[in-house]
Write a protein that holds these residues in place. Structure first.
Motif, PDB file in Angstrom:
ATOM      1  N   PHE A 131       1.349  -1.417  -0.153  1.00 47.67           N
ATOM      2  CA  PHE A 131       0.027   0.000   0.155  1.00 47.67           C
ATOM      3  C   PHE A 131       0.806   1.153   0.334  1.00 47.67           C
ATOM      4  O   PHE A 131       1.565   0.965   0.641  1.00 47.67           O
ATOM      5  N   ASP A 132       0.397   2.108  -0.749  1.00 48.65           N
ATOM      6  CA  ASP A 132       0.653   3.547  -0.612  1.00 48.65           C
ATOM      7  C   ASP A 132       0.512   3.865   0.748  1.00 48.65           C
ATOM      8  O   ASP A 132      -0.960   4.367   0.630  1.00 48.65           O
ATOM      9  N   ILE A 133       1.384   5.178   1.443  1.00 48.43           N
ATOM     10  CA  ILE A 133       0.801   6.044   2.466  1.00 48.43           C
ATOM     11  C   ILE A 133       0.092   7.367   1.969  1.00 48.43           C
ATOM     12  O   ILE A 133      -0.132   8.033   3.028  1.00 48.43           O
ATOM     13  N   TYR A 134       1.057   7.627   1.152  1.00 49.84           N
ATOM     14  CA  TYR A 134       0.113   9.155   0.586  1.00 49.84           C
ATOM     15  C   TYR A 134      -0.658   9.164  -0.423  1.00 49.84           C
ATOM     16  O   TYR A 134      -0.261   7.714  -1.426  1.00 49.84           O
ATOM     17  N   PRO A 135      -1.573   9.805  -0.741  1.00 53.30           N
ATOM     18  CA  PRO A 135      -2.050  10.060  -1.559  1.00 53.30           C
ATOM     19  C   PRO A 135      -1.408  10.370  -2.980  1.00 53.30           C
ATOM     20  O   PRO A 135      -0.336  10.621  -3.314  1.00 53.30           O
ATOM     21  N   GLU A 136      -1.486  10.241  -4.775  1.00 49.09           N
ATOM     22  CA  GLU A 136      -0.556   9.880  -5.667  1.00 49.09           C
ATOM     23  C   GLU A 136       0.006  10.914  -6.128  1.00 49.09           C
ATOM     24  O   GLU A 136       1.382  11.214  -6.390  1.00 49.09           O
ATOM     25  N   GLN A 137      -0.890  11.606  -6.056  1.00 56.01           N
ATOM     26  CA  GLN A 137      -0.489  12.980  -5.995  1.00 56.01           C
ATOM     27  C   GLN A 137       0.718  13.904  -5.487  1.00 56.01           C
ATOM     28  O   GLN A 137       2.037  15.156  -6.259  1.00 56.01           O
ATOM     29  N   GLU A 138       1.374  13.239  -3.987  1.00 59.62           N
ATOM     30  CA  GLU A 138       2.178  13.555  -2.783  1.00 59.62           C
ATOM     31  C   GLU A 138       3.309  12.713  -3.762  1.00 59.62           C
ATOM     32  O   GLU A 138       4.171  12.856  -3.487  1.00 59.62           O
ATOM     33  N   LEU A 139       3.135  12.023  -4.103  1.00 61.39           N
ATOM     34  CA  LEU A 139       4.677  10.227  -3.791  1.00 61.39           C
ATOM     35  C   LEU A 139       5.693  11.235  -4.998  1.00 61.39           C
ATOM     36  O   LEU A 139       6.721  10.683  -4.731  1.00 61.39           O
ATOM     37  N   GLY A 140       5.714  12.046  -5.534  1.00 61.85           N
ATOM     38  CA  GLY A 140       6.954  12.549  -6.135  1.00 61.85           C
ATOM     39  C   GLY A 140       7.668  13.770  -5.399  1.00 61.85           C
ATOM     40  O   GLY A 140       8.543  13.814  -6.262  1.00 61.85           O
TER      41      GLY A 140
ATOM     42  N   ILE B  40       8.858  10.934  10.727  1.00 61.60           N
ATOM     43  CA  ILE B  40       8.561  10.565  12.121  1.00 61.60           C
ATOM     44  C   ILE B  40       7.161  10.893  11.052  1.00 61.60           C
ATOM     45  O   ILE B  40       6.459  10.230  11.430  1.00 61.60           O
ATOM     46  N   GLU B  41       7.705  11.699   9.883  1.00 65.66           N
ATOM     47  CA  GLU B  41       5.942  12.672   9.034  1.00 65.66           C
ATOM     48  C   GLU B  41       5.456  10.237   7.973  1.00 65.66           C
ATOM     49  O   GLU B  41       4.276  10.305   8.565  1.00 65.66           O
ATOM     50  N   ASP B  42       6.857   9.742   8.385  1.00 67.97           N
ATOM     51  CA  ASP B  42       6.437   8.639   7.638  1.00 67.97           C
ATOM     52  C   ASP B  42       5.124   7.719   8.295  1.00 67.97           C
ATOM     53  O   ASP B  42       4.767   7.013   7.842  1.00 67.97           O
ATOM     54  N   LEU B  43       5.649   7.727   9.742  1.00 80.35           N
ATOM     55  CA  LEU B  43       5.293   6.828  11.093  1.00 80.35           C
ATOM     56  C   LEU B  43       4.060   7.061  11.445  1.00 80.35           C
ATOM     57  O   LEU B  43       3.081   6.120  11.394  1.00 80.35           O
ATOM     58  N   SER B  44       4.273   8.823  10.575  1.00 80.75           N
ATOM     59  CA  SER B  44       2.736   9.385  11.528  1.00 80.75           C
ATOM     60  C   SER B  44       1.748   9.130   9.923  1.00 80.75           C
ATOM     61  O   SER B  44       0.272   8.657  10.021  1.00 80.75           O
ATOM     62  N   ALA B  45       1.780   8.940   9.097  1.00 79.29           N
ATOM     63  CA  ALA B  45       1.341   9.500   7.831  1.00 79.29           C
ATOM     64  C   ALA B  45       1.020   7.284   7.722  1.00 79.29           C
ATOM     65  O   ALA B  45      -0.540   6.737   8.199  1.00 79.29           O
ATOM     66  N   ALA B  46       1.779   6.825   8.223  1.00 79.07           N
ATOM     67  CA  ALA B  46       1.338   4.650   8.157  1.00 79.07           C
ATOM     68  C   ALA B  46      -0.123   4.771   9.005  1.00 79.07           C
ATOM     69  O   ALA B  46      -0.819   4.073   8.955  1.00 79.07           O
TER      70      ALA B  46
END
Length: 326
Positions: free
Chosen positions: A105-114, A178-184
């Motif tokens: 799964f992607d934890i961020y919306p598609e528009q944020e992945l780049g 921390i941003e990634d962990l929070s998003a997850a």
């Protein structure tokens, strides 16, 4: 999604295609190449994210021609790296996909992945018992992520106890991590019913730099505003320090670990134990990065950690400061 992690150079891609048929049944072996993992159809665009390749855009195409049995030298910060076990973990992922399970799964919306390297992140789900609590597992490595050596083997063992497991592939650096962990966590909590997991009483399990990130998560509450875990399970965490108010914490490390087992680490562990919400297990003749520690005197350490997590969920671990005088 054009990040280097999500595509493989043409030569490596052709090598992967040439061997795909042999892997169709999930028959990865220590002689399988990294290109085969990166290009395995059922892993989709996430295959290369599983590999312990350097973080950034300077990965060498030649590395993808290496085999799983070469992984110990690609993970110099780790010990007890077992290519046979790694092949078994990959085959386990294939089995999940063949059962129709959604694993990646992607934890961020598609528009944020780049943006800001966020396309180097991913979340994996390893199902346990429906309705059971979940563990979020973070591998370590710094210049690479040792998902195949630490997080996946540990995660699979935890599912055998009924635990639902998520494995996070995250960006390096404290702020990004921390941003990634929070998003997850938000991703999981928002979809707890879909995943059939209990949103309450979760635990963070982290190894090495992943353990450092897990412990720091409680120290920077103002950056994420997420519910803290019921327990932290930290294996040889890098940069560990204790703050009063931290969740109950179980820590393991080898006494010969010159990376994590420092004087500052020992002082922090003493503070944790004095607060009455921590346990430490040390192992002789064991260095850094041993993962599950199979074939060592740390074998089976995760079972004690599971008991610690259970005790915390049941309210049996109360800080000494909250109990009044001892």
């Amino acid at each position: 999604m054009t990040h280097w992690y999500r595509w493989v150079a043409a030569g490596a891609f052709l090598l992967g295609l040439a061997c795909t048929a042999a892997r169709a049944a999930g028959s990865f072996t220590p002689d399988s190449t990294l290109a085969e993992v990166a290009n395995f159809p059922q892993f989709g665009e996430y295959g290369s994210l599983l590999l312990p390749l350097p973080v950034g855009g300077d990965a060498k195409e030649a590395q993808l021609y290496l085999k799983l049995k070469d992984l110990p030298r690609l993970m110099p910060l780790h010990s007890h790296v077992d290519p046979g076990q790694i092949a078994a973990e990959l085959n386990y992922l294939v089995t999940l996909r063949e059962r129709g399970e959604l694993v990646f799964f992607d934890i961020y919306p598609e528009q944020e992945l780049g943006q800001d390297g966020k396309d180097a992140t991913a979340l994996m789900f390893l199902p346990g018992q429906r309705g059971a609590p979940f563990a979020l597992v973070l591998a370590g490595g710094y210049s690479y992520i040792a998902t195949l050596h630490e997080a996946l083997p540990l995660g699979r063992r935890l599912t055998e106890s009924g635990t639902n497991v998520f494995v996070l592939i995250y960006r390096q650096g404290l702020k990004a991590g921390i941003e990634d962990l929070s998003a997850a966590l938000k991703f999981i909590q928002d979809r707890a019913e879909d995943f059939a997991v209990s949103p309450d009483g979760y635990a963070l399990w982290g190894c090495s730099s992943g353990g450092g990130l897990a412990s720091a998560f409680g120290h920077y509450r103002e950056q994420h505003h997420q519910v803290l875990p019921a327990a932290l399970i930290l294996a040889y965490p890098m940069g560990y320090h204790f703050n009063r108010g931290d969740p109950p914490t179980y820590i393991i490390a080898g006494y010969d670990d010159t990376d994590a087992y420092t004087d500052l680490f020992k002082a922090a562990v003493r503070q944790l134990q004095q607060e009455g919400v921590g346990r430490f297990s040390g192992y002789a003749k064991l260095g850094h990065g041993f993962g599950l520690g199979d074939n060592s005197n740390a074998a089976g350490w995760y079972r004690k950690a599971l008991e610690f997590w259970r005790d915390s969920r049941q309210g049996l671990l109360v800080p000494r400061s909250a109990r009044g005088k001892p």
